[in-house]
Scaffold this motif. Structure first.
Motif, mmCIF file in Angstrom:
data_model
loop_
_atom_site.group_PDB
_atom_site.id
_atom_site.type_symbol
_atom_site.label_atom_id
_atom_site.label_comp_id
_atom_site.label_asym_id
_atom_site.label_seq_id
_atom_site.Cartn_x
_atom_site.Cartn_y
_atom_site.Cartn_z
ATOM 1 N N VAL A 199 1.013 -1.367 0.147
ATOM 2 C CA VAL A 199 0.028 0.152 -0.174
ATOM 3 C C VAL A 199 0.736 1.267 -0.034
ATOM 4 N N SER A 200 0.188 2.308 -0.533
ATOM 5 C CA SER A 200 0.901 3.727 -0.485
ATOM 6 C C SER A 200 0.991 4.390 0.996
ATOM 7 N N ALA A 201 2.069 5.117 1.064
ATOM 8 C CA ALA A 201 2.166 5.807 2.223
ATOM 9 C C ALA A 201 0.999 6.549 2.834
ATOM 10 N N ASP A 202 0.046 7.139 1.632
ATOM 11 C CA ASP A 202 -1.238 7.717 1.935
ATOM 12 C C ASP A 202 -2.185 6.965 2.500
ATOM 13 N N GLU A 203 -2.220 5.702 1.660
ATOM 14 C CA GLU A 203 -3.350 4.804 2.165
ATOM 15 C C GLU A 203 -3.181 4.124 3.610
ATOM 16 N N SER A 204 -1.590 3.997 3.859
ATOM 17 C CA SER A 204 -1.491 3.538 5.277
ATOM 18 C C SER A 204 -1.743 4.746 6.190
ATOM 19 N N ASN A 205 -1.208 5.797 5.973
ATOM 20 C CA ASN A 205 -1.584 6.857 7.101
ATOM 21 C C ASN A 205 -3.260 7.027 7.241
ATOM 22 N N ALA A 206 -3.968 7.117 6.131
ATOM 23 C CA ALA A 206 -5.399 7.190 6.109
ATOM 24 C C ALA A 206 -5.993 5.862 7.023
ATOM 25 N N ALA A 207 -5.559 4.842 6.501
ATOM 26 C CA ALA A 207 -6.094 3.751 7.471
ATOM 27 C C ALA A 207 -5.857 3.674 8.759
ATOM 28 N N LEU A 208 -4.592 3.932 9.283
ATOM 29 C CA LEU A 208 -4.003 4.214 10.579
ATOM 30 C C LEU A 208 -5.148 5.265 11.358
ATOM 31 N N GLU A 209 -5.076 6.485 10.728
ATOM 32 C CA GLU A 209 -6.064 7.392 11.527
ATOM 33 C C GLU A 209 -7.344 7.160 11.930
#
Length: 288
Positions: free
Chosen positions: A165-175
């Protein structure tokens, strides 16, 4: 600074990364490095052609000896065994292969290899050592190392988790996951969890933890819902991936590493064992 010390410090992050990927334990990796240093200072540097390869060979031998002992101990471990989590520097995630190799999911796959297979796989696939260099580290001939590498590669490929996954997708899922856990909102949790999500909890026989994997979004959401209102949550990069650090009364109580697949959380690795959390505040520089 003398040449031996200068060489050791120049490669220290690399050596720690090798030892940690083999052992899954910060404390044991540090002990392996200490033993490496004690042997390195007795080496005649004029006889060393490649200092990096030589130091990696020493570290690998030390880690192999420890790994064989640890493997026997882990057979009687109470509940699931998880690696000791690492608070990693942001640049580690930029090296995709390195980030994947230190992820919780990959370290658990490496646990299914025998010690020699694990050493060969790590040295060849992650650090790119030649077969003859690896042979010197594991006391095998290059032909045997090549066969072991082929076998280990196939074993890992069959078990390697998905989740590119992309960094943006990872950060969105984490948040989204943090907000859901913080509020205890069951629907929010179900929205961010994959239907077949798996939660592994490691209490080390000291802290309360599930003795078997918790499987399925409904059951996992019910477990996570108990955190709401009782703890403070902080997002972090642990083992080069998204994670939550859970604090109770100001003290780190749990580190939850996430595995994300198609924008949903498909794996959760919750480390509660106090002995594995004492170094989580120290950011680690990894390299290869």
């Amino acid at each position: 600074m003398d040449p031996a010390t200068e060489a050791f410090l120049a490669h220290r992050n690399l050596l720690f990364t090798v030892a940690y990927e083999m052992l899954g334990s910060v404390a044991d990796a540090e002990d392996a490095l200490q033993e490496t240093w004690l042997r390195w200072v007795d080496v005649d540097l004029d006889t060393v052609r490649d200092q990096r390869a030589y130091l990696v060979q020493i570290t690998t031998r030390q880690a192999l000896g420890r790994l064989r002992t640890l493997s026997r101990r882990r057979e009687s471990y109470v509940g699931p065994w998880l690696p000791e989590p690492l608070l990693t520097a942001p640049d580690v995630a930029e090296d995709v292969e390195l980030a994947d190799s230190v992820s919780m999911a990959m370290l658990l796959v490496l646990e299914t290899l025998n010690p020699t297979e694990r050493a060969v796989f790590v040295l060849r696939e992650v650090f790119g050592l030649e077969y003859d260099e690896i042979a010197g580290a594991v006391d095998k001939n290059p032909a045997a190392v090549r066969q072991i590498a082929h076998r280990a590669r196939a074993h890992v490929a069959a078990r390697r988790p998905r989740g590119d996954v992309s960094a943006d997708e990872s950060n969105a899922a984490l948040e989204a996951f943090r907000r859901a856990v913080e509020t205890g909102d069951l629907q929010r949790l179900l929205d961010v969890l994959a239907p077949d999500v798996v939660l592994l909890t490691d209490g080390g026989g000291v802290k309360p933890a599930a003795l078997a994997p918790v499987v399925g979004a409904g059951l996992v959401a019910a477990v996570l819902g108990r955190i709401a209102g009782t703890a403070s949550l902080r997002t972090a990069q642990v083992n080069a991936g998204p994670a939550l650090i859970v604090r109770l009364d100001g003290e780190v109580d749990t580190v939850i590493a996430l595995h994300i697949d198609d924008g949903l959380v498909s794996g959760l690795y919750a480390v509660r064992s106090p002995g594995k959390l004492s170094r989580i505040e120290q950011e680690r520089q990894l390299s290869r």
